[in-house]
Design a protein around this motif. Structure first.
Motif, short mmCIF file in Angstrom:
data_model
loop_
_atom_site.label_atom_id
_atom_site.label_comp_id
_atom_site.label_asym_id
_atom_site.label_seq_id
_atom_site.Cartn_x
_atom_site.Cartn_y
_atom_site.Cartn_z
N LEU A 37 0.83 -1.21 0.00
CA LEU A 37 0.00 0.00 0.00
C LEU A 37 0.86 1.25 0.00
O LEU A 37 0.57 2.23 -0.70
CB LEU A 37 -0.94 0.00 1.20
CG LEU A 37 -2.14 -0.93 1.08
CD1 LEU A 37 -2.88 -1.04 2.40
CD2 LEU A 37 -3.07 -0.46 -0.02
N TRP A 38 1.95 1.24 0.78
CA TRP A 38 2.84 2.41 0.79
C TRP A 38 3.51 2.58 -0.56
O TRP A 38 3.56 3.69 -1.09
CB TRP A 38 3.89 2.27 1.90
CG TRP A 38 4.82 3.42 1.91
CD1 TRP A 38 4.58 4.68 2.38
CD2 TRP A 38 6.15 3.45 1.39
NE1 TRP A 38 5.68 5.48 2.19
CE2 TRP A 38 6.66 4.75 1.58
CE3 TRP A 38 6.96 2.50 0.78
CZ2 TRP A 38 7.94 5.13 1.19
CZ3 TRP A 38 8.24 2.88 0.39
CH2 TRP A 38 8.71 4.17 0.60
N LEU A 39 3.98 1.49 -1.13
CA LEU A 39 4.66 1.57 -2.43
C LEU A 39 3.72 2.02 -3.54
O LEU A 39 4.16 2.62 -4.52
CB LEU A 39 5.26 0.21 -2.80
CG LEU A 39 6.48 -0.24 -2.03
CD1 LEU A 39 6.86 -1.66 -2.43
CD2 LEU A 39 7.65 0.71 -2.24
N SER A 40 2.44 1.73 -3.39
CA SER A 40 1.48 2.04 -4.46
C SER A 40 1.36 3.54 -4.74
O SER A 40 0.90 3.92 -5.80
CB SER A 40 0.11 1.47 -4.14
OG SER A 40 -0.53 2.19 -3.10
N THR A 41 1.78 4.37 -3.82
CA THR A 41 1.74 5.81 -4.06
C THR A 41 3.13 6.42 -4.21
O THR A 41 3.26 7.61 -4.50
CB THR A 41 1.00 6.54 -2.93
OG1 THR A 41 1.66 6.28 -1.69
CG2 THR A 41 -0.45 6.09 -2.84
N LEU A 42 4.18 5.61 -4.03
CA LEU A 42 5.55 6.12 -4.11
C LEU A 42 5.89 6.79 -5.45
O LEU A 42 6.53 7.84 -5.45
CB LEU A 42 6.55 5.01 -3.80
CG LEU A 42 8.03 5.40 -3.84
CD1 LEU A 42 8.33 6.48 -2.80
CD2 LEU A 42 8.91 4.18 -3.62
N GLY A 101 3.78 -3.58 -5.63
CA GLY A 101 3.49 -2.20 -5.21
C GLY A 101 3.67 -1.19 -6.32
O GLY A 101 2.76 -0.40 -6.63
N ILE A 102 4.84 -1.19 -6.94
CA ILE A 102 5.11 -0.22 -8.02
C ILE A 102 4.36 -0.62 -9.28
O ILE A 102 3.80 0.23 -9.99
CB ILE A 102 6.62 -0.10 -8.28
CG1 ILE A 102 7.37 0.32 -7.01
CG2 ILE A 102 6.89 0.87 -9.43
CD1 ILE A 102 6.99 1.67 -6.45
N GLY A 103 4.33 -1.91 -9.58
CA GLY A 103 3.62 -2.38 -10.77
C GLY A 103 2.15 -2.03 -10.77
O GLY A 103 1.58 -1.66 -11.79
N SER A 104 1.51 -2.14 -9.59
CA SER A 104 0.09 -1.78 -9.52
C SER A 104 -0.12 -0.30 -9.80
O SER A 104 -1.11 0.08 -10.42
CB SER A 104 -0.49 -2.16 -8.15
OG SER A 104 0.02 -1.34 -7.12
N HIS A 105 0.82 0.53 -9.37
CA HIS A 105 0.73 1.97 -9.64
C HIS A 105 0.82 2.22 -11.15
O HIS A 105 0.02 2.97 -11.71
CB HIS A 105 1.83 2.74 -8.91
CG HIS A 105 1.71 4.22 -9.08
ND1 HIS A 105 1.21 5.03 -8.10
CD2 HIS A 105 2.01 5.04 -10.12
CE1 HIS A 105 1.20 6.28 -8.53
NE2 HIS A 105 1.69 6.31 -9.76
#
Length: 161
Positions: A37-42, A101-105
């Motif tokens: 969840l944190w990585l999803s907005t990074l 995390g990053i891929g979902s973003h």
């Protein structure tokens, strides 16, 4: 997408991994969800930096960098004394969390007409599925609803540990 949409996309993408982790180590599953969840907005940190939005932080290169760093963190944790998971599983889990995390973003931003240049720094066209604008409230909350539903489903399917 906005933060709510990115959280939903992250929960949706994490659901299969979360299920597997819940079956073996529920604490690790919940920590992993928090990391994702944190990585999803990074990647959107670029709006606070003097770089182009949806530039370097919205690329496969950035995804690989974050995954490598998390793999190293996973290796270090795998060597630790608190609930050691082992070096190789730690590396694998760290890399997976980074990719999810990053891929979902990146995937969520590809739903918007602006899309993303996954191959940055190479000059390439942005990739987009042209589903909804980033500011579309229905799309953002719809993604969040799907992610929450997937998470609840995973909790139900995993049952008591």
């Amino acid at each position: 997408m906005y933060r709510t949409g990115h959280w939903g996309a992250a929960l949706l993408a994490y659901a299969p991994l979360g299920y597997l982790l819940l079956r073996s180590d529920p604490i690790l599953a919940f920590v992993g969800a928090g990391v994702v969840l944190w990585l999803s907005t990074l990647p959107d940190v670029d709006v606070r930096l003097p770089i182009r939005h949806r530039g370097p932080t919205h690329s496969l290169l950035f995804l690989a960098l974050v995954a490598a760093v998390l793999g190293a963190v996973g290796a270090a944790l795998g060597l630790g004394t608190y609930r050691p998971i082992g070096v190789l599983p730690g590396i694998g889990l760290g890399v997976l969390l980074g990719v999810v995390g990053i891929g979902s973003h990146l995937l969520a931003d590809m739903l918007t007409p602006a899309g993303v240049n996954l191959l940055w720094p190479l000059p390439a066209e942005s990739r987009s599925f042209y589903v909804a604008r980033a500011d579309n409230t229905l799309a953002n909350y719809g993604l969040l609803g799907l992610g929450v539903a997937a998470s609840v489903g995973v909790l139900y399917l995993a049952g008591p540990a």
